[in-house]
Design a protein around this motif. Structure first.
Motif, PDB file in Angstrom:
ATOM      1  N   THR A   7      12.854   2.658  -5.017  1.00  0.00           N
ATOM      2  CA  THR A   7      14.040   2.731  -5.851  1.00  0.00           C
ATOM      3  C   THR A   7      14.900   3.934  -5.460  1.00  0.00           C
ATOM      4  N   ALA A   8      16.112   3.990  -5.991  1.00  0.00           N
ATOM      5  CA  ALA A   8      17.033   5.083  -5.660  1.00  0.00           C
ATOM      6  C   ALA A   8      16.490   6.437  -6.095  1.00  0.00           C
ATOM      7  N   ASP A   9      15.694   6.461  -7.184  1.00  0.00           N
ATOM      8  CA  ASP A   9      15.139   7.733  -7.651  1.00  0.00           C
ATOM      9  C   ASP A   9      13.763   8.026  -7.048  1.00  0.00           C
ATOM     10  N   GLY A  10      13.391   7.270  -6.014  1.00  0.00           N
ATOM     11  CA  GLY A  10      12.188   7.575  -5.256  1.00  0.00           C
ATOM     12  C   GLY A  10      10.914   6.902  -5.725  1.00  0.00           C
ATOM     13  N   ARG A  11      10.999   6.092  -6.785  1.00  0.00           N
ATOM     14  CA  ARG A  11       9.796   5.409  -7.263  1.00  0.00           C
ATOM     15  C   ARG A  11       9.445   4.234  -6.346  1.00  0.00           C
ATOM     16  N   GLN A  12       8.169   3.895  -6.328  1.00  0.00           N
ATOM     17  CA  GLN A  12       7.696   2.758  -5.553  1.00  0.00           C
ATOM     18  C   GLN A  12       7.385   1.601  -6.479  1.00  0.00           C
ATOM     19  N   LEU A  13       7.838   0.393  -6.111  1.00  0.00           N
ATOM     20  CA  LEU A  13       7.540  -0.820  -6.864  1.00  0.00           C
ATOM     21  C   LEU A  13       6.720  -1.755  -5.981  1.00  0.00           C
ATOM     22  N   ARG A  14       5.657  -2.308  -6.543  1.00  0.00           N
ATOM     23  CA  ARG A  14       4.828  -3.266  -5.800  1.00  0.00           C
ATOM     24  C   ARG A  14       5.310  -4.681  -6.124  1.00  0.00           C
ATOM     25  N   VAL A  15       5.628  -5.443  -5.082  1.00  0.00           N
ATOM     26  CA  VAL A  15       6.275  -6.749  -5.217  1.00  0.00           C
ATOM     27  C   VAL A  15       5.404  -7.836  -4.602  1.00  0.00           C
ATOM     28  N   TYR A  56       6.872  -8.464  -9.765  1.00  0.00           N
ATOM     29  CA  TYR A  56       6.584  -7.086  -9.385  1.00  0.00           C
ATOM     30  C   TYR A  56       5.945  -6.377 -10.574  1.00  0.00           C
ATOM     31  N   ASP A  57       5.217  -5.314 -10.291  1.00  0.00           N
ATOM     32  CA  ASP A  57       4.595  -4.514 -11.342  1.00  0.00           C
ATOM     33  C   ASP A  57       5.666  -3.657 -12.010  1.00  0.00           C
ATOM     34  N   ARG A  58       5.868  -3.825 -13.330  1.00  0.00           N
ATOM     35  CA  ARG A  58       6.779  -2.915 -14.001  1.00  0.00           C
ATOM     36  C   ARG A  58       6.250  -1.493 -13.875  1.00  0.00           C
ATOM     37  N   PRO A  59       7.145  -0.499 -13.945  1.00  0.00           N
ATOM     38  CA  PRO A  59       6.716   0.897 -13.727  1.00  0.00           C
ATOM     39  C   PRO A  59       5.503   1.292 -14.570  1.00  0.00           C
ATOM     40  N   GLY A  60       4.534   1.909 -13.901  1.00  0.00           N
ATOM     41  CA  GLY A  60       3.314   2.363 -14.568  1.00  0.00           C
ATOM     42  C   GLY A  60       2.163   1.385 -14.490  1.00  0.00           C
ATOM     43  N   TYR A  61       2.452   0.140 -14.113  1.00  0.00           N
ATOM     44  CA  TYR A  61       1.418  -0.875 -13.945  1.00  0.00           C
ATOM     45  C   TYR A  61       1.045  -1.014 -12.463  1.00  0.00           C
ATOM     46  N   GLY A  62      -0.207  -1.395 -12.206  1.00  0.00           N
ATOM     47  CA  GLY A  62      -0.628  -1.778 -10.857  1.00  0.00           C
ATOM     48  C   GLY A  62      -0.213  -0.796  -9.788  1.00  0.00           C
ATOM     49  N   GLY A  63       0.571  -1.288  -8.820  1.00  0.00           N
ATOM     50  CA  GLY A  63       0.981  -0.457  -7.698  1.00  0.00           C
ATOM     51  C   GLY A  63       2.350   0.163  -7.839  1.00  0.00           C
TER      52      GLY A  63
END
Length: 291
Positions: A7-15, A56-63
């Protein structure tokens, strides 16, 4: 196919993407606790329907990394980032249970990209005018939501050890829910394939931290960051009449306020029947007839 998006703020999302990679795109927003591997139609069903299902995993879940203090409306930035990474100009979106308000947020705030939206067994905003929010809700959910709303620190302190235990043994969550399940829900949860998907889903959701679950509930009981009445795209609202986890009155409230919405209430169904309704709803989302 499974991958990561930044994401733009540096977070990673698992898709995760399944079905026909060239098919019509549908985002599936999972329940809570949930993850990208939550229950969904088989890849071959999706392929034959010409559907490309994106979860995708919402923030804080999974990956996916945590997004502390998130609102429901913040889902829009994450869905947009995933859609951009997949080079999708437009897509449909469906959310089940805790994912349903997030699907409505996408419909409200991404009108130029979302073609159709569906919300299954969802909740109305906590401040919904004229709605008795807790009426018909199981005592366990009443206690959980009320504590989150009135004493978020106490709520988090209670959920952390519970989440850790469920992450180690997901059967614990089904055992805790059992007393509130209708006969219909019990038959669905007893299905070997569905139960296996649910247990895998819970384990993946909570494997790294409890904060996806905590932040979901805080977001759902706080200001959503959008007004469902602003939604302009076609919306299908599906609910089981006997649902005690998210009562059908919530969908009725939403249906009365969302323009171009259609309410479908299954008179013999409860909460988990939404899993069996999902294939028909995906057909509608990609342009099929009304469910």
């Amino acid at each position: 196919m499974s991958d990561h998006v930044r994401t733009a703020d540096g977070r990673q999302l698992r898709v995760e993407v399944s079905g026909d990679p060239r098919g019509r795109a549908v985002f599936l927003l999972h329940g809570m606790p949930g993850s990208r591997v939550g229950p969904r139609p088989r890849p071959m069903f999706l392929y034959h329907r010409g559907a490309c299902l994106i979860s995708y995993d919402r923030p804080g879940y999974g990956g996916s990394d945590r997004h502390q203090g998130r609102q429901v409306a913040d889902v829009v930035q994450d869905v947009s980032v995933v859609a951009d990474a997949l080079e999708l100009d437009s897509f449909a979106v469906v959310g089940r249970s805790g994912g349903a308000p997030h699907a409505l947020a996408c419909a409200a705030l991404l009108p130029d990209r979302v073609t159709r939206a569906a919300a299954l067994v969802g909740l109305a905003p906590r401040d919904a005018e004229g709605l008795d929010w807790f009426a018909g809700m199981a005592p366990s959910n009443v206690d959980e939501f009320r504590t989150a709303y009135t004493d978020p620190e106490r709520f988090a302190a209670r959920l952390i050890p519970r989440s850790t235990a469920i992450g180690r043994d997901p059967e614990r969550l089904l055992a805790q829910l059992r007393k509130d399940l209708t006969d219909d829900d019990r038959s669905i949860v007893a299905d070997t394939a569905i139960r296996s998907m649910m247990l895998r889903n819970f384990r993946e959701a909570l494997r790294r931290s409890p904060y996806g679950w905590i932040d979901d509930i805080l977001a759902l009981t706080g200001p959503w960051g959008f007004d469902p009445a602003d939604i302009k795209v076609p919306v299908l609202l599906w609910h089981g009449e006997h649902d005690v986890f998210s009562p059908v009155s919530h969908t009725s409230w939403l249906a009365a306020r969302i323009p171009h919405s259609r309410k479908v209430v299954d008179p013999g169904a409860a909460h988990f029947t939404a899993l069996r309704a999902l294939p028909r709803i995906i057909d509608w989302l990609i342009g099929g007839p009304v469910v």
